[in-house]
Design a protein around this motif. Sequence first.
Motif, PDB file in Angstrom:
ATOM      1  N   ARG A  35      -9.021   3.406   4.708  1.00 21.20           N
ATOM      2  CA  ARG A  35      -7.561   3.514   4.827  1.00 21.20           C
ATOM      3  C   ARG A  35      -7.005   2.105   5.011  1.00 21.20           C
ATOM      4  O   ARG A  35      -7.259   1.460   6.032  1.00 21.20           O
TER       5      ARG A  35
ATOM      6  N   ASP B  93      -0.372   5.717  -4.289  1.00 21.76           N
ATOM      7  CA  ASP B  93      -1.527   6.620  -4.299  1.00 21.76           C
ATOM      8  C   ASP B  93      -2.693   5.804  -4.857  1.00 21.76           C
ATOM      9  O   ASP B  93      -2.724   5.486  -6.044  1.00 21.76           O
ATOM     10  N   CYS B  94      -3.634   5.435  -4.007  1.00 23.38           N
ATOM     11  CA  CYS B  94      -4.666   4.489  -4.449  1.00 23.38           C
ATOM     12  C   CYS B  94      -6.021   5.138  -4.733  1.00 23.38           C
ATOM     13  O   CYS B  94      -6.954   4.450  -5.151  1.00 23.38           O
ATOM     14  N   GLU B  95      -6.158   6.442  -4.559  1.00 26.41           N
ATOM     15  CA  GLU B  95      -7.434   7.109  -4.844  1.00 26.41           C
ATOM     16  C   GLU B  95      -7.598   7.312  -6.352  1.00 26.41           C
ATOM     17  O   GLU B  95      -6.703   7.820  -7.024  1.00 26.41           O
TER      18      GLU B  95
ATOM     19  N   GLY C 118       3.278   0.494   4.858  1.00 21.98           N
ATOM     20  CA  GLY C 118       2.653   1.419   3.936  1.00 21.98           C
ATOM     21  C   GLY C 118       1.195   1.634   4.264  1.00 21.98           C
ATOM     22  O   GLY C 118       0.600   0.861   5.020  1.00 21.98           O
TER      23      GLY C 118
ATOM     24  N   PHE D 112       0.808  -1.222   0.000  1.00 20.79           N
ATOM     25  CA  PHE D 112       0.000   0.000   0.000  1.00 20.79           C
ATOM     26  C   PHE D 112       0.842   1.274   0.000  1.00 20.79           C
ATOM     27  O   PHE D 112       0.359   2.341   0.411  1.00 20.79           O
ATOM     28  N   GLN D 113       2.065   1.177  -0.476  1.00 22.68           N
ATOM     29  CA  GLN D 113       2.919   2.361  -0.599  1.00 22.68           C
ATOM     30  C   GLN D 113       2.641   3.036  -1.948  1.00 22.68           C
ATOM     31  O   GLN D 113       3.543   3.268  -2.755  1.00 22.68           O
TER      32      GLN D 113
ATOM     33  N   CYS E  52      -2.548   3.773   2.460  1.00 22.07           N
ATOM     34  CA  CYS E  52      -3.169   4.695   1.522  1.00 22.07           C
ATOM     35  C   CYS E  52      -4.665   4.771   1.824  1.00 22.07           C
ATOM     36  O   CYS E  52      -5.248   3.824   2.349  1.00 22.07           O
ATOM     37  N   SER E  53      -5.260   5.904   1.472  1.00 20.55           N
ATOM     38  CA  SER E  53      -6.673   6.142   1.750  1.00 20.55           C
ATOM     39  C   SER E  53      -7.412   6.452   0.461  1.00 20.55           C
ATOM     40  O   SER E  53      -6.835   7.023  -0.474  1.00 20.55           O
ATOM     41  N   PHE E  54      -8.686   6.093   0.427  1.00 22.57           N
ATOM     42  CA  PHE E  54      -9.466   6.348  -0.780  1.00 22.57           C
ATOM     43  C   PHE E  54     -10.961   6.227  -0.501  1.00 22.57           C
ATOM     44  O   PHE E  54     -11.375   5.575   0.460  1.00 22.57           O
TER      45      PHE E  54
ATOM     46  N   SER F 136      -3.718  -0.275   5.457  1.00 22.05           N
ATOM     47  CA  SER F 136      -2.331  -0.164   5.893  1.00 22.05           C
ATOM     48  C   SER F 136      -1.741  -1.544   6.128  1.00 22.05           C
ATOM     49  O   SER F 136      -2.457  -2.512   6.404  1.00 22.05           O
TER      50      SER F 136
END
Length: 217
Positions: A112, A98-100, A122, A95-96, A124-126, A114
């Motif tokens: 989120r 940009d997942c949005e 890592g 999850f390192q 990421c949030s979306f 992690s």
Amino acid sequence: MKKLAWLTVALAGAAVAWGQAERAVRIEYSNPGLIPATWTLELHPDGSGHFHSERGNAPQSSTGWMEPPDVNTDVHVSAAFAAHVFDTAAAERYFQIDCESHAKVAFQGTKRLSYAGPDGNGACSFNYAKEKTMQELADSLEAVATTVIEGARLDRLRQHDRLGLDQEMQNLTEMTADGRATEVGVIREELERIAEDEALMDRVRRKARELLAKAAQ
């Protein structure tokens, strides 16, 4: 020498087990318009984990819908599900990223994801993920959360609204059939209490037994 070799193997095994226990995937969900408004699900490679939810400030329903209580409980998912979660985390670089997606889609709640472990960290949030595999992972974890929350509602209905329990058991049966709820084994204890309660309607107990059978597959 044999004792030393055995001890070396045992210590190596313990180190591996400890390393597995240290690895964790977590999803934190937030949507102030829902009940519960926030929840967190953390899983480890052996399927063990923990779930926590909080109601938030959404207005009470005017329809008589019985809210689930706040939940704070250990959970255990199947080995296959846990393996899928951790395989996906590794494939998505822990999850390192940009997942949005930034796509124009309705707000579905902030997720989120992690990962923490000796092999990487890592988060990421979306709202909606750009990668299909990430969105599917979040959906599958939300389906587990739905099952846990439903289990808490079922237990409350069993104690306070046994007629309402009939409809809710039907709802859960339908949700497990279409994938909105999954890993039914996480609420095994709640289903067993229903199945064993002779004061409940036969069809309610039968549905509980059917879900327990599904969880055992």
